[in-house]
Design a protein around this motif. Structure first.
Motif, PDB file in Angstrom:
ATOM      1  N   LEU A   8       0.860  -1.180   0.000  1.00  0.00           N
ATOM      2  CA  LEU A   8       0.000   0.000   0.000  1.00  0.00           C
ATOM      3  C   LEU A   8       0.894   1.227   0.000  1.00  0.00           C
ATOM      4  O   LEU A   8       1.971   1.212   0.604  1.00  0.00           O
ATOM      5  CB  LEU A   8      -0.901   0.040   1.239  1.00  0.00           C
ATOM      6  CG  LEU A   8      -1.936  -1.079   1.402  1.00  0.00           C
ATOM      7  CD1 LEU A   8      -2.563  -1.007   2.791  1.00  0.00           C
ATOM      8  CD2 LEU A   8      -3.014  -0.980   0.334  1.00  0.00           C
ATOM      9  N   THR A  68       0.864   5.558   0.610  1.00  0.00           N
ATOM     10  CA  THR A  68       0.143   6.749   1.034  1.00  0.00           C
ATOM     11  C   THR A  68       0.461   7.891   0.080  1.00  0.00           C
ATOM     12  O   THR A  68       1.524   7.919  -0.542  1.00  0.00           O
ATOM     13  CB  THR A  68       0.525   7.144   2.468  1.00  0.00           C
ATOM     14  OG1 THR A  68       1.927   7.428   2.522  1.00  0.00           O
ATOM     15  CG2 THR A  68       0.207   6.030   3.438  1.00  0.00           C
ATOM     16  N   VAL A 125      -4.778   6.419   0.416  1.00  0.00           N
ATOM     17  CA  VAL A 125      -4.068   5.158   0.208  1.00  0.00           C
ATOM     18  C   VAL A 125      -4.291   4.682  -1.216  1.00  0.00           C
ATOM     19  O   VAL A 125      -5.404   4.793  -1.755  1.00  0.00           O
ATOM     20  CB  VAL A 125      -4.559   4.082   1.195  1.00  0.00           C
ATOM     21  CG1 VAL A 125      -4.165   2.685   0.739  1.00  0.00           C
ATOM     22  CG2 VAL A 125      -3.983   4.323   2.578  1.00  0.00           C
ATOM     23  N   TRP A 128       2.600  -2.849   7.362  1.00  0.00           N
ATOM     24  CA  TRP A 128       1.274  -2.392   7.767  1.00  0.00           C
ATOM     25  C   TRP A 128       0.766  -3.193   8.965  1.00  0.00           C
ATOM     26  O   TRP A 128       0.132  -2.638   9.875  1.00  0.00           O
ATOM     27  CB  TRP A 128       0.299  -2.490   6.596  1.00  0.00           C
ATOM     28  CG  TRP A 128       0.403  -1.301   5.701  1.00  0.00           C
ATOM     29  CD1 TRP A 128       1.181  -1.159   4.601  1.00  0.00           C
ATOM     30  CD2 TRP A 128      -0.295  -0.059   5.858  1.00  0.00           C
ATOM     31  NE1 TRP A 128       1.024   0.092   4.060  1.00  0.00           N
ATOM     32  CE2 TRP A 128       0.125   0.782   4.799  1.00  0.00           C
ATOM     33  CE3 TRP A 128      -1.222   0.420   6.776  1.00  0.00           C
ATOM     34  CZ2 TRP A 128      -0.359   2.079   4.649  1.00  0.00           C
ATOM     35  CZ3 TRP A 128      -1.709   1.718   6.624  1.00  0.00           C
ATOM     36  CH2 TRP A 128      -1.272   2.524   5.577  1.00  0.00           C
ATOM     37  N   LEU A 180      -3.067   8.669   8.781  1.00  0.00           N
ATOM     38  CA  LEU A 180      -2.086   8.838   7.716  1.00  0.00           C
ATOM     39  C   LEU A 180      -1.903  10.321   7.451  1.00  0.00           C
ATOM     40  O   LEU A 180      -2.869  11.086   7.447  1.00  0.00           O
ATOM     41  CB  LEU A 180      -2.543   8.114   6.456  1.00  0.00           C
ATOM     42  CG  LEU A 180      -2.820   6.617   6.616  1.00  0.00           C
ATOM     43  CD1 LEU A 180      -3.098   5.995   5.252  1.00  0.00           C
ATOM     44  CD2 LEU A 180      -1.675   5.914   7.313  1.00  0.00           C
TER      45      LEU A 180
END
Length: 421
Positions: A71, A73, A79, A271, A284
């Protein structure tokens, strides 16, 4: 009429004219996937960057089952999943709905809301803006007209510390220590005082006025800064912090932990480490990191062992890069690999990371920071290093480019990052 603005960050080059948008934007979303060279890309909007542990794990599991297992950011605290198969859209949407990450199919791309990630965790802010985030998101999704906003239109809710106020959002709400909050439109030098209790209403009214003004003149635009003459100027001076670019930093902070991800990208194991260290919530950040409210400092070693950045003062601070090769066919280089080699040489700017730095594979400069920043642009035979943005306080022009080879890049970037703000 508002004062003249500096060039828009999404212009194709420093100093380029602001475009007159003749088409709708093609910004990806959770339902509209972007076809990249490494597969489909989905962007999941996270208002305020907020994720519960359950939601974070749902994203990890979706990345493992449907994508490349990682993933990333974004500069808006959202995301992205990459490497998606072309036919996985329905399953991805079902996974997101099941954990509350897709509350509106029609409005999912316009839920672009950044908020001060340390709000409510320390004494530096003037308001816990998370309540504003929740109200704005709910009312945005419930407003039919809001679906007409561009997927690039950005709302910023600043608790008064000046962090997200520096991100050049289209509409910025700034909490005050005494008196009413201020509403800033685009890059205006002044704000509009907002009556207490009507903060979110004022934010929404400004966005709707933007759309109404565009219809009135028959013009298309993605950002408010592209048509500043169509909306009223503010009357109240902004706080001195505006444009300062404060950010949470890395490590143990009052009220929790803050960690960084290299170029905003983390694998499933990292994660899971974040979720294991959290106290139930992740925030985030627009600086491609994560704040873990309430997490104790004794969890930092496990996060560091997972490969996340936990120590402040390195060259990696506020260092970002576009996707580059092989994920983007427009790129002239594997910019992340080149940037990582330069940063790992250990040549930080004086006082830590210095100015933000962004590596780009082409002149679109996707994902670069706001304000003054070091622009490292691939040329096909090396890189061009430029301090982009306003002139320095000493009056030195900030846009004199230096062409370097890959071997020369680390020193050139470190020197540029030392430029006085």
């Amino acid at each position: 009429m508002l004062a003249a603005m500096p060039p828009t960050p999404d212009a194709t080059a420093p100093g380029a004219a602001v475009p007159d948008r003749g088409r709708a934007d093609a910004c990806p979303g959770a339902l509209r996937l972007h076809a990249a060279d490494d597969g489909g890309l989905a962007r999941v909007r996270l208002p305020g960057g907020l994720l519960t542990d359950r939601q974070a794990m749902a994203l990890v599991e979706a990345a493992e089952a449907l994508g490349d297992g990682e993933l990333e950011t974004t500069s808006r605290g959202n995301v992205q999943l990459r490497g998606l198969a072309a036919d996985c859209g329905a399953e991805l949407a079902d996974r997101l709905r099941a954990v509350g990450l897709l509350p509106s199919d029609t409005h999912e791309r316009v839920r672009n809301i950044v908020a001060s990630p340390l709000a409510g965790l320390d004494a530096a802010g003037n308001a816990d803006v998370q309540a504003w985030v929740r109200e704005l998101d709910a009312r945005l999704c419930a407003s039919d007209w809001a679906a007409g906003l561009s997927g690039k239109f950005l709302f910023a809710l600043d608790d008064g510390r000046g962090d997200v106020a520096a991100l050049d959002a289209d509409v910025t709400l700034i909490a005050a220590s005494d008196g009413p909050a201020l509403l800033r439109l685009g890059r205006a030098a002044h704000g509009q005082p907002v009556e207490a209790g009507r903060e979110v209403t004022a934010v929404l009214d400004s966005a709707r006025a933007f759309l109404d003004a565009l219809r009135g003149v028959g013009r298309k635009a993605w950002h408010l800064r592209e048509v500043p003459e169509l909306l009223p100027a503010g009357t109240a001076p902004l706080p001195a912090f505006a444009g300062a670019g404060a950010w949470p930093g890395i490590g143990a902070l009052p009220g929790g932990l803050s960690v960084g991800m290299r170029f905003g990208r983390a694998d499933a194991g990292q994660w899971r480490a974040l979720v294991a260290a959290s106290a139930g919530e992740l925030r985030l950040t627009p600086w491609r990191g994560a704040v873990l409210p309430g997490a104790p400092a004794d969890r930092l070693p496990a996060l560091a062992a997972a490969g996340l950045r936990t120590e402040p003062g390195s060259a990696w601070e506020r260092a970002t890069a576009c996707t580059g090769l092989p994920g983007c066919a427009k790129s002239l280089a594997d910019v992340r690999a080149d940037a990582a080699r330069a940063l790992e040489r250990g040549v930080p700017a004086a006082g830590g990371g210095g100015l933000p730095v962004h590596w780009s594979g082409c002149e679109r400069r996707c994902g670069h920071p706001a304000g003054q920043w070091v622009d490292v642009l691939a040329t096909g035979h090396g890189y061009r290093v430029t301090v982009n943005g306003p002139a320095t306080s000493a009056g030195t022009p900030a846009d004199v480019p230096v062409d370097v080879t890959n071997e020369e890049m680390a020193e050139a970037v470190a020197e540029a990052r030392r430029t006085t703000k």
